[in-house]
Write an enzyme that holds these catalytic residues in place. Structure first.
Site, short mmCIF file in Angstrom:
data_model
loop_
_atom_site.label_atom_id
_atom_site.label_comp_id
_atom_site.label_asym_id
_atom_site.label_seq_id
_atom_site.Cartn_x
_atom_site.Cartn_y
_atom_site.Cartn_z
N GLY A 164 16.95 29.74 27.44
CA GLY A 164 17.75 30.02 28.70
C GLY A 164 17.68 29.01 29.62
O GLY A 164 17.21 27.75 29.33
N HIS A 193 15.95 45.09 36.41
CA HIS A 193 16.98 43.88 36.23
C HIS A 193 15.88 42.62 36.44
O HIS A 193 16.32 41.87 35.81
CB HIS A 193 17.55 44.19 37.60
CG HIS A 193 18.56 42.92 37.74
ND1 HIS A 193 19.70 42.76 36.74
CD2 HIS A 193 18.83 41.78 38.47
CE1 HIS A 193 20.44 41.68 37.33
NE2 HIS A 193 19.89 41.17 38.47
N GLY A 195 26.74 37.05 39.31
CA GLY A 195 27.13 36.82 40.84
C GLY A 195 27.31 35.34 40.97
O GLY A 195 28.26 34.87 41.48
N GLY A 196 26.29 34.56 40.51
CA GLY A 196 26.32 33.22 40.68
C GLY A 196 25.02 32.58 41.09
O GLY A 196 23.72 33.01 40.71
N SER A 226 17.64 33.16 40.90
CA SER A 226 16.94 33.02 39.84
C SER A 226 17.47 31.76 38.98
O SER A 226 16.45 31.24 38.37
CB SER A 226 16.86 34.19 39.17
OG SER A 226 16.18 34.31 37.88
N GLU A 254 26.43 37.82 48.83
CA GLU A 254 25.67 38.62 48.29
C GLU A 254 24.61 39.38 49.25
O GLU A 254 24.53 38.72 50.12
CB GLU A 254 24.85 38.27 47.09
CG GLU A 254 25.81 38.02 45.87
CD GLU A 254 25.22 37.88 44.31
OE1 GLU A 254 25.69 38.11 43.38
OE2 GLU A 254 24.31 36.85 44.40
N ARG A 269 13.36 39.64 45.15
CA ARG A 269 13.93 38.22 44.99
C ARG A 269 15.25 38.58 45.64
O ARG A 269 15.98 39.54 45.64
CB ARG A 269 14.16 38.15 43.38
CG ARG A 269 15.21 37.05 43.21
CD ARG A 269 15.35 36.59 41.60
NE ARG A 269 16.08 37.92 41.17
CZ ARG A 269 17.29 37.68 40.86
NH1 ARG A 269 18.11 36.67 41.01
NH2 ARG A 269 18.02 39.05 40.24
N ARG A 323 18.27 44.36 48.16
CA ARG A 323 18.23 45.09 46.71
C ARG A 323 17.43 46.39 46.61
O ARG A 323 17.79 47.48 46.20
CB ARG A 323 18.10 44.28 45.70
CG ARG A 323 19.16 44.03 44.69
CD ARG A 323 18.95 43.18 43.77
NE ARG A 323 20.37 42.06 43.67
CZ ARG A 323 20.27 41.16 42.79
NH1 ARG A 323 19.52 41.02 42.04
NH2 ARG A 323 21.46 40.54 42.85
N HIS A 352 18.10 46.57 40.05
CA HIS A 352 19.65 46.33 40.55
C HIS A 352 20.21 47.50 41.11
O HIS A 352 20.10 48.70 40.17
CB HIS A 352 20.33 45.57 39.46
CG HIS A 352 21.49 44.86 40.33
ND1 HIS A 352 22.45 45.40 40.70
CD2 HIS A 352 21.90 43.50 40.37
CE1 HIS A 352 23.51 44.55 40.75
NE2 HIS A 352 23.00 43.50 40.66
P1 FAD Z 1 16.35 33.78 29.60
O1 FAD Z 1 17.61 33.50 29.81
O2 FAD Z 1 15.96 35.29 29.67
O3 FAD Z 1 15.83 33.29 28.18
C1 FAD Z 1 14.58 33.43 27.50
C2 FAD Z 1 14.46 32.99 26.31
O4 FAD Z 1 13.51 33.25 25.62
C3 FAD Z 1 15.48 33.60 25.21
O5 FAD Z 1 15.88 32.30 24.60
C4 FAD Z 1 14.69 34.54 24.17
O6 FAD Z 1 15.25 34.38 22.83
C5 FAD Z 1 13.43 33.43 24.14
N1 FAD Z 1 12.04 34.33 23.95
C6 FAD Z 1 11.63 35.43 24.28
N2 FAD Z 1 10.50 35.56 23.72
C7 FAD Z 1 10.44 34.74 22.67
C8 FAD Z 1 9.32 34.74 21.55
N3 FAD Z 1 8.24 35.57 21.58
N4 FAD Z 1 9.52 33.69 20.87
C9 FAD Z 1 10.43 32.87 20.92
N5 FAD Z 1 11.45 32.96 21.70
C10 FAD Z 1 11.62 33.82 22.86
N6 FAD Z 1 20.18 35.36 38.37
C11 FAD Z 1 20.84 34.85 39.27
O7 FAD Z 1 20.48 33.78 39.73
N7 FAD Z 1 22.32 34.76 39.51
C12 FAD Z 1 22.96 35.79 38.73
O8 FAD Z 1 24.02 35.98 38.97
C13 FAD Z 1 22.12 36.69 37.93
N8 FAD Z 1 23.13 37.64 37.33
C14 FAD Z 1 22.25 38.49 36.36
C15 FAD Z 1 22.90 39.53 35.46
C16 FAD Z 1 22.40 40.36 34.52
C17 FAD Z 1 22.90 41.07 33.88
C18 FAD Z 1 20.67 39.75 34.19
C19 FAD Z 1 20.12 40.44 33.18
C20 FAD Z 1 19.99 38.93 35.00
C21 FAD Z 1 20.95 38.15 35.99
N9 FAD Z 1 20.29 37.36 36.75
C22 FAD Z 1 20.72 36.48 37.47
C23 FAD Z 1 18.59 36.97 36.58
C24 FAD Z 1 18.69 35.46 35.64
O9 FAD Z 1 19.83 35.50 34.80
C25 FAD Z 1 17.44 35.53 34.85
O10 FAD Z 1 16.52 35.60 35.60
C26 FAD Z 1 17.39 33.99 34.21
O11 FAD Z 1 18.67 33.60 33.46
C27 FAD Z 1 16.14 33.94 33.26
O12 FAD Z 1 16.21 32.77 32.66
P2 FAD Z 1 15.03 32.17 31.94
O13 FAD Z 1 15.46 31.04 31.21
O14 FAD Z 1 13.61 32.52 32.45
O15 FAD Z 1 14.86 33.42 30.54
C1 SIN Z 2 24.46 40.13 40.28
O1 SIN Z 2 25.41 39.52 40.23
O2 SIN Z 2 24.42 41.10 41.18
C2 SIN Z 2 23.17 39.83 40.07
C3 SIN Z 2 22.89 38.76 40.84
C4 SIN Z 2 21.34 38.18 40.48
O3 SIN Z 2 20.49 39.11 40.12
O4 SIN Z 2 20.81 37.28 41.32
#
Ligand code: FAD
Ligand code: SIN
Length: 530
Positions: A22, A345, A56-57, A385, A121, A380, A284, A238
């Site tokens: 991610g 969320h 959202g962004g 994030s 937001e 948060r 939130r 959320h």
């Molecule tokens: P992730 O993007 O969740 O990636 C985790 C990775 O770890 C994945 O590749 C997964 O496959 C891998 N993984 C997990 N366990 C294992 C394992 N055991 N072995 C190998 N690989 C594994 N935040 C914002 O700031 N703005 C927004 O607009 C926003 N909108 C959101 C909307 C939704 C619907 C959701 C669900 C979240 C949103 N968030 C938003 C929150 C934000 O998207 C997440 O907090 C952020 O993307 C997390 O990123 P990350 O890199 O930590 O993890």
């Molecule tokens: C949203 O677009 O409402 C999600 C934004 C976030 O979780 O930061």
């Protein structure tokens, strides 16, 4: 059922391991590529994490009307007194540079003319959220990071490989145990430094905006290895996900309320003014609880999000993905009110790290949602994030590279920790799926938006009954995830029982809102609590 017999595991080695692809993992990998060979492991396809779902962004101070101190103050206020001020300062100060860097790598954010477009937001005092393709910000961030990573010869990606556990030798993290795609081969990958970027744990809840990969694996692995976890009671719900029988809990971005959408109860009445002066744009946790109260009062399972007063062309252009998804369920958001209810969320807590992503075990780093840097406190601020992912992903990469300079040699042989254990095969899958379902309902019902001693104690009793599942050795990700889900659910419940006050996203009907005396952060590890 087979007894695992081999004494040593096949070993591969690299300089740096990043678990998760991610925003946080990819940004960390880019940083590390300047210092050695990097292997990025992910248990599913590269885009399966929460990052691609983000709508959202990104909150960032790039508008002429905004200031770093405003973003700082808003983040601290949303965090309800539990943010780490130093971490917040790093986030808001380094944020603009990290986003400009993303743009230089090809990320295309929406613009008004030549200038970046900003949206609003909840709990932000300024319009400071940059977004892409209206409501597909995460996809664009991920696309640009993945395409940049593809240009780096030093970074190798291995999808569909499940990380089971961390290799710890003499108290130092030296890599991971890995299960291959078919679930046939367990191997060891050794590395001078390992960064966990495995995302959050929203999938522990029956109602969630999160994808199925968000099962808290990184938190559980770190806990088993002896690392500190902190703030686990703070789960963000959320306020608005689609509520339609048979449909997923698809997110309806807070930016919709930022652009003028209103929350209405089932009788078409506005209600959030009863709960907070900022009404629909209150923090939130407050809006989610207001919705729950209104649902109880009106004996309904949902409220409505209403955009019908807004210009339909604007709505379709601004929220194309949401419009088309809702339309696929028969809802034209420009003409119909959308039934919505809250869902799990985001996890504010996680692996405790310093400002450079270092966990409490040497050689182990964490970034993104799996980590708790302290920036979010008890709640948060929206869109902080993705920003945390790029800022602290880069920092974790830099610091992991410094640590690696001290490691001269990696082990050539790694003992098989699973030797002698009974392996549970694919034939156990239906039992595993059943328990996963029960656990997700248990957390939603008992450890959800509104909690109390009784509900939490009932959840804990049930979780303890599942202890036998922890003794098993699975060779399929569903079983391994179940063990992690039980571990993380237990940590959330334990911390929620311990925090005898209602603060931020942690709301207990049997505990006062004003903080009592006692620790401000609950730290959990294998040897106890501090
Ligand atoms: P992730 O993007 O969740 O990636 C985790 C990775 O770890 C994945 O590749 C997964 O496959 C891998 N993984 C997990 N366990 C294992 C394992 N055991 N072995 C190998 N690989 C594994 N935040 C914002 O700031 N703005 C927004 O607009 C926003 N909108 C959101 C909307 C939704 C619907 C959701 C669900 C979240 C949103 N968030 C938003 C929150 C934000 O998207 C997440 O907090 C952020 O993307 C997390 O990123 P990350 O890199 O930590 O993890
Ligand atoms: C949203 O677009 O409402 C999600 C934004 C976030 O979780 O930061």
């Amino acid at each position: 059922m087979v007894r695992i017999s081999s004494k040593y595991l096949p070993v591969k080695s690299t300089d740096f391991l990043v678990i998760g692809s991610g925003v946080a993992g990819l940004r960390a990998a880019i940083e590390l590529s300047r210092h050695g060979r990097v292997l990025v492991l992910t248990k599913d396809e590269a885009t399966a994490g929460s990052t691609g779902y983000a709508q959202g962004g990104i909150a960032v101070v790039l508008s002429d009307e905004d200031e770093i101190t405003f973003h700082f103050d808003d983040t601290i206020r949303a965090g309800a007194g539990l943010c780490d001020e130093e971490a917040v300062r790093v986030l808001v100060e380094e944020g603009p540079e990290r986003i400009l860097e993303l743009i230089s790598w090809g990320a295309e954010f929406d613009r008004e003319g030549t200038k970046l477009a900003f949206t609003q937001e909840a709990a932000h005092s300024k319009r400071r959220i940059v977004h892409a393709q209206g409501d597909s910000t995460g996809k664009e961030v991920e696309r640009s990071l993945l395409s940049h990573v593809r240009t780096l010869n030093n970074v190798q990606k291995l999808d569909f490989h499940y990380t089971m556990d961390l290799i710890i030798q003499d108290g130092v993290c030296l890599g991971v145990y890995l299960l291959d795609e078919e679930g046939k081969q367990i191997s060891a990958v050794t590395a001078k430094a390992t960064i966990l970027a495995t995302g959050g744990s929203g999938f522990l809840y029956q109602q969630t905006s999160n994808p199925p990969v968000s099962t808290g694996d990184g938190m559980a692995m770190a806990y088993r290895a002896g690392a500190d976890l902190v703030d686990m009671e703070f789960v963000q719900f959320h306020p608005t996900t689609l509520y339609l029988p048979g449909a997923p809990f698809f997110l309806l971005s807070e930016a919709m309320r930022g652009e003028g959408a209103r929350l209405l109860n089932i009788y078409g009445q506005e209600f959030t003014h009863k709960y907070h002066p900022e009404k629909d744009l209150a923090p939130r946790d407050i809006v989610s609880r207001a919705i729950v109260s209104e649902m109880v009062e009106t004996h309904s399972l949902h409220v409505y999000l209403d955009l019908t007063r807004l210009d339909p062309d604007f709505v379709r252009k601004r929220f194309p993905r949401i419009c088309s998804t809702c339309l696929s369920y028969g809802i034209d958001v420009t003409r119909h009110r959308i039934p919505v209810s809250p869902a799990a969320h985001y996890m504010m807590g996680g692996i405790r790290t310093d400002l450079n992503g270092a966990a409490s075990i040497p050689g182990l780093y964490a970034a993104g949602e799996v980590a708790c840097t302290g920036v979010h406190g008890a709640n948060r601020l929206a869109s902080n994030s993705l920003l945390e992912g790029v800022v602290f992903g880069a920092r974790a990469g830099k610091s992991a590279a410094e640590h690696a300079r001290k490691i001269q040699k990696l082990p050539e042989q790694v003992r098989n920790p699973f030797q002698g254990r009974i392996e549970k095969g694919k034939d156990q899958i239906s039992e595993v799926n059943e328990v996963r379902g029960i656990l997700r309902k248990l957390l939603w019902d008992r450890v959800g938006i509104i909690r109390c001693w009784k509900s939490l104690s009932e959840a804990m009793a049930m979780l303890q009954e599942w202890e036998p599942f922890m003794e098993r050795t699975y060779r399929h990700s569903k079983g391994l995830e179940l063990q992690n889900m039980i571990t993380v659910a237990t940590l959330i419940t334990r911390a929620a029982l311990m925090r005898k006050e209602s603060v931020g996203a942690h709301y207990r009907t049997d505990c006062p809102r004003k903080p009592e005396t006692g620790p401000s952060h609950i730290v959990l590890n294998k040897s106890g609590t501090t």
